[in-house]
Design an enzyme around this catalytic site. Sequence first.
Site, mmCIF file in Angstrom:
data_model
loop_
_atom_site.group_PDB
_atom_site.id
_atom_site.type_symbol
_atom_site.label_atom_id
_atom_site.label_comp_id
_atom_site.label_asym_id
_atom_site.label_seq_id
_atom_site.Cartn_x
_atom_site.Cartn_y
_atom_site.Cartn_z
ATOM 1 N N ARG A 160 0.720 -1.384 -0.036
ATOM 2 C CA ARG A 160 0.218 -0.058 0.230
ATOM 3 C C ARG A 160 1.273 0.827 -0.210
ATOM 4 O O ARG A 160 2.135 1.316 0.058
ATOM 5 C CB ARG A 160 -1.086 -0.061 1.349
ATOM 6 C CG ARG A 160 -1.867 -0.901 1.092
ATOM 7 C CD ARG A 160 -2.631 -0.866 2.551
ATOM 8 N NE ARG A 160 -1.976 -1.396 3.669
ATOM 9 C CZ ARG A 160 -1.132 -0.442 4.523
ATOM 10 N NH1 ARG A 160 -1.860 1.007 4.184
ATOM 11 N NH2 ARG A 160 -0.750 -0.682 5.695
ATOM 12 N N LYS A 214 -8.541 -2.560 1.279
ATOM 13 C CA LYS A 214 -8.579 -1.448 2.260
ATOM 14 C C LYS A 214 -9.449 -0.427 1.721
ATOM 15 O O LYS A 214 -9.887 0.383 2.566
ATOM 16 C CB LYS A 214 -6.801 -1.235 2.760
ATOM 17 C CG LYS A 214 -5.793 -2.336 2.965
ATOM 18 C CD LYS A 214 -6.844 -2.927 4.115
ATOM 19 C CE LYS A 214 -5.736 -3.917 4.123
ATOM 20 N NZ LYS A 214 -6.072 -4.597 6.004
ATOM 21 N N HIS A 254 -9.368 -3.847 13.612
ATOM 22 C CA HIS A 254 -9.003 -4.296 11.935
ATOM 23 C C HIS A 254 -7.730 -5.344 12.480
ATOM 24 O O HIS A 254 -6.590 -5.146 13.603
ATOM 25 C CB HIS A 254 -7.786 -3.302 11.828
ATOM 26 C CG HIS A 254 -6.389 -3.070 10.876
ATOM 27 N ND1 HIS A 254 -4.934 -3.278 11.395
ATOM 28 C CD2 HIS A 254 -6.377 -4.720 9.854
ATOM 29 C CE1 HIS A 254 -4.450 -3.479 9.887
ATOM 30 N NE2 HIS A 254 -5.545 -4.454 9.434
ATOM 31 N N SER A 257 -1.281 -5.256 9.497
ATOM 32 C CA SER A 257 -0.763 -5.604 9.126
ATOM 33 C C SER A 257 0.543 -6.818 9.183
ATOM 34 O O SER A 257 1.843 -5.406 9.213
ATOM 35 C CB SER A 257 -0.675 -4.904 7.296
ATOM 36 O OG SER A 257 -2.063 -4.938 6.612
ATOM 37 N N LYS A 269 -1.864 -11.561 12.872
ATOM 38 C CA LYS A 269 -3.061 -11.623 13.068
ATOM 39 C C LYS A 269 -3.189 -12.774 11.823
ATOM 40 O O LYS A 269 -4.818 -13.563 12.677
ATOM 41 C CB LYS A 269 -3.511 -10.816 12.202
ATOM 42 C CG LYS A 269 -3.845 -9.074 12.991
ATOM 43 C CD LYS A 269 -4.968 -8.250 12.623
ATOM 44 C CE LYS A 269 -4.532 -7.559 11.051
ATOM 45 N NZ LYS A 269 -3.284 -6.957 10.337
ATOM 46 N N THR A 270 -3.362 -13.157 10.850
ATOM 47 C CA THR A 270 -3.873 -14.282 9.887
ATOM 48 C C THR A 270 -3.697 -15.763 10.624
ATOM 49 O O THR A 270 -3.752 -16.346 11.153
ATOM 50 C CB THR A 270 -3.130 -13.803 8.450
ATOM 51 O OG1 THR A 270 -3.968 -12.827 8.035
ATOM 52 C CG2 THR A 270 -3.807 -15.572 7.426
ATOM 53 N N ASP A 307 -8.744 -10.745 9.182
ATOM 54 C CA ASP A 307 -8.390 -9.036 8.780
ATOM 55 C C ASP A 307 -9.501 -8.022 9.575
ATOM 56 O O ASP A 307 -8.803 -7.430 10.146
ATOM 57 C CB ASP A 307 -7.682 -8.598 7.992
ATOM 58 C CG ASP A 307 -6.750 -7.580 7.718
ATOM 59 O OD1 ASP A 307 -6.022 -7.229 8.394
ATOM 60 O OD2 ASP A 307 -7.245 -6.719 6.263
ATOM 61 N N ARG A 345 2.098 -11.728 -1.338
ATOM 62 C CA ARG A 345 0.839 -12.097 -0.866
ATOM 63 C C ARG A 345 -0.074 -13.580 -1.042
ATOM 64 O O ARG A 345 0.304 -13.680 -2.406
ATOM 65 C CB ARG A 345 0.149 -10.930 -0.698
ATOM 66 C CG ARG A 345 0.625 -9.916 0.519
ATOM 67 C CD ARG A 345 -0.009 -9.920 1.520
ATOM 68 N NE ARG A 345 0.122 -8.986 2.342
ATOM 69 C CZ ARG A 345 -0.111 -8.776 3.633
ATOM 70 N NH1 ARG A 345 -1.529 -8.824 3.994
ATOM 71 N NH2 ARG A 345 0.245 -7.482 4.288
#
Length: 417
Positions: free
Chosen positions: A60, A201, A221, A239, A243-244, A258, A324
């Site tokens: 991003r 996003k 988030h 990110s 989290k994942t 997410d 990713r």
Amino acid sequence: MDNYGLFTKTISLESLGITGATVRYQLSPEELHNLTIEKGQGVETSTGALAINTGTFTGRSPEDRFIVKDAITEDKVWWGKVNIPFSPEKFDALYNKVMQYLSGKELFVRDAYVCADPNYRLNVRAVNELPSGNLFCYNMFLRPDADELDDYSPEWHVISAPGFQADPETDCTRGKNFAILNFTKKIALVGGTGYTGEMKKGIFSALNFILPVDKDTFPMHCSANVGKDGDTAIFFGLSGTGKTTLSADPARRLIGDDEHGWTHENTVFNFEGGCYAKVINLTEENEPDIYRAIKKGALLENIKFKPGTNEVDYEDVSITPNTRVSYPIDFIDNIQFGSVGYNPKNIFFLSADSFGILPPISKLTPGQAAYWFISGYTAKVAGTEEGVKEPQPNFSACFGAPFMPLHPANYDDMLIN
């Protein structure tokens, strides 16, 4: 043909200002996969997944994210370095240039929605210049049933034109790329970048405004999962902070990895229909669910292959550390039915503390939780954002400042209350 292969539906984009386009509507993942390869825009890996390169941008670009400042947003958005204002007049001029650019092209259109709880559902139509971008939208947004498409009406549009480049001097952008939210026209406009995460996003940022302002619902988030006794756990973090990985627990059912909403009915619902996982140093032993989800239908970004093969080398970060994969959530075996959980019991703040400031784990009082949530101490990790090469200490309010249009105190109050 829609992605269920049951009927043909004609979609016109003229209301958006796009004329003469060849519209490929609701193509199946397999069709989008094959078209990407036929066009020379991707290759198939040894596991059947599609691999693409997103070009110049592999993450991003927060400094190129704008929000149109108008009657809806002027007094509500927390303007500044994160939420950069863009005038309605300049948006209209740039929008018209993008629509002219897309006119006459082959475009890929997908009707989808976000927010798994039907009480909060928001219909989103994606218009993509690239078939791989449309595959990403198939993977990441929620997928309507075939019969829902007959009378489907989009509330928001996501329009992605990676091949269009802005002129900063005349378009008032910082560079040739941009991601702009217009809440009056309900458009997320992305141009000049092939990084698919900008689309995801963009809608997340829109929901972070819409849900608190219009629905009195707390957007987060975070990832979330559910234990065998129905207890929901929430994992906040920027990110790349885990989290994942942490939510893909074989002993617990995954709600999502997410983006979620927390309602007054004490339910937690996934915004999305898929997962967007980092795959740097991925192994089956350490992250079996994610590893096994990388199959036909999954979309890998910016990976490299082992020499002379089409086997992914997950240790190769020569393109970017931000490698990713996106895939539909049902590529994970152990998922929560309906992507909705109840009665959140445990809340975790994941800080990528690369400097040894925090203890490995701490139990917080409500007051401490409010403080750490609004301060959001963490680190930006390499590759997630353009220009980040090494871990950088960062205070990201609510563990998601780049996506939060309102003042952080709004979200902090919703967590505590």
